[in-house]
Motif scaffolding. Structure first.
Motif, PDB file in Angstrom:
ATOM      1  N   UNK A  30       0.828  -1.213   0.000  1.00  0.00           N
ATOM      2  CA  UNK A  30       0.000   0.000   0.000  1.00  0.00           C
ATOM      3  C   UNK A  30       0.867   1.270   0.000  1.00  0.00           C
ATOM      4  N   UNK A  31       1.944   1.214  -0.763  1.00  0.00           N
ATOM      5  CA  UNK A  31       2.893   2.325  -0.785  1.00  0.00           C
ATOM      6  C   UNK A  31       3.128   2.797  -2.207  1.00  0.00           C
ATOM      7  N   UNK A  32       3.131   4.107  -2.403  1.00  0.00           N
ATOM      8  CA  UNK A  32       3.484   4.653  -3.703  1.00  0.00           C
ATOM      9  C   UNK A  32       4.936   4.312  -4.003  1.00  0.00           C
ATOM     10  N   UNK A  33       5.197   3.784  -5.194  1.00  0.00           N
ATOM     11  CA  UNK A  33       6.554   3.406  -5.565  1.00  0.00           C
ATOM     12  C   UNK A  33       7.405   4.668  -5.712  1.00  0.00           C
ATOM     13  N   UNK A  34       8.534   4.697  -5.009  1.00  0.00           N
ATOM     14  CA  UNK A  34       9.376   5.882  -4.992  1.00  0.00           C
ATOM     15  C   UNK A  34      10.460   5.861  -6.068  1.00  0.00           C
ATOM     16  N   UNK A  35      10.721   4.697  -6.656  1.00  0.00           N
ATOM     17  CA  UNK A  35      11.839   4.567  -7.586  1.00  0.00           C
ATOM     18  C   UNK A  35      11.345   4.098  -8.952  1.00  0.00           C
TER      19      UNK A  35
END
Length: 361
Positions: free
Chosen positions: A321-326
């Protein structure tokens, strides 16, 4: 390319800022590709006599509590091999007289600006001269290993390289390389000022919220010297919803709306706070006023010209449930997939291409 012309989406709608690469975790693809891409893209622009402006960028603190975050950006810049400098308010006044900071600011001399559509077209001319055929108006309907089915025919391919931006996830899923992600598009709005060209000399950015992969509303200098405010990071429910009801897809809306319960329950992001802060930015006065904390002379009546909006191809990791940072690069002997091609993807494009092409050496 499904469109009749090049650069109608992210390649022609991004801000044109050539980032230096100091924001990103040193072990990330963003850090590597942005640093190398800045050099490669600048060299390409200079060799082809394209429009280019070495503006530099200042990142300012809006209060004393943000100074430590500036120091962390400086540390990351050093770790990434990117030149940055912590400067006093007095030095900031020399670099960009219109900007305001609390105690310190970060100066990035390698940040610049160019015309992304002009660069995209120059690249297209280059590859055509070297023997590549561009198939415009060819929408990909389906893919199988080593085969692409389009609205104008089928193609047998030795190796498929998927860099479809907002649709990269759809192309990757049949290959099994994006099942753990869902697309959550975000719209970026911009407003142009009527200031005389050159009044604003540097890009002026706030300290970003590290919980989200966005840089916040900022002021940038365009290639012709104008001042521009934006972008927003407004959640939307369709990949090409640039204005009004245009580009809306009922099937996409249902799919994206179905993902939002996971996003809203994320422990990694202040999602409710993000939505509350971003939705009012649909109003020109509210959005432009955000920039006054960076440049006090900003007046909403001076920024009335609406810019061309862009849409960020942001991926959400479904399980975490996390926006992909890379950036995400996946593939095998049949295909390579460039996923989560968000900022600084334009700056990083040539370095990313070099990375992928090494597979075929």
């Amino acid at each position: 390319e499904k469109e009749p012309n090049l650069g109608l989406h992210a390649s022609g709608r991004n801000s044109g800022v050539i980032h230096a690469g100091f924001y990103y975790s040193p072990d990330s693809l963003k850090a590597k590709f942005c640093r190398e891409g800045n050099i490669a893209l600048t060299n390409l622009i200079v060799r082809n006599n394209l429009d280019y402006k070495r503006t530099g960028k200042v990142v300012v603190a809006q209060n004393p509590t943000e100074v430590s975050a500036l120091e962390e950006l400086h540390r990351r810049g050093n770790a990434n091999g990117v030149t940055t400098e912590l400067v006093t308010a007095g030095r900031l006044a020399e670099l960009e007289p219109l900007a305001k900071t609390s105690e310190l600011a970060l100066w990035s001399p390698r940040t610049a600006v160019a015309n992304p559509l002009e660069v995209t077209q120059a690249l297209a001319h280059k590859v055509v001269r070297e023997g590549t055929t561009l198939k415009l108006g060819h929408e990909v309907l389906r893919t199988t290993p080593n085969r692409i089915i389009t609205n104008f025919g089928n193609y047998s391919i030795g190796h498929i390289v998927n860099c479809a931006g907002l649709y990269a996830d759809k192309v990757a899923k049949p290959f099994g390389y994006c099942d753990d992600y869902a697309m959550l598009p975000f719209k970026g709005l911009y407003w142009y000022g009527n200031w005389a060209p050159g009044k604003l000399q540097r890009h002026v950015y706030p300290v970003p919220d590290v919980r989200n992969p966005f840089l916040g509303v900022h002021l940038t200098v365009t290639i012709d010297g104008r001042a521009k405010i934006g972008p927003t990071a407004i959640p939307i429910f369709s990949r090409e919803s640039y204005a009004g009801f245009g580009g809306l897809s009922p099937k996409e809306i249902l799919n994206i709306v179905g993902i939002y319960p996971k996003f809203l329950s994320s422990k990694h992001h202040d999602v409710v706070g993000l939505i509350k802060s971003e939705m009012p930015k649909y109003l020109q006065r509210h959005l432009v006023t955000q920039a006054k904390a960076l440049v006090p002379s900003v007046d909403p009546k001076d920024f009335k010209e609406r810019g061309k909006p862009g849409i960020r191809a942001q991926l959400l990791h479904i399980k975490n449930k996390k926006l992909e940072m890379d950036f995400v690069v996946r593939g095998d002997e049949n295909s390579t997939h460039l996923l989560n091609a968000v900022s600084p993807a334009w700056t990083s494009a040539l370095a990313m291409a070099n990375y992928v092409s090494k597979k075929f050496d």
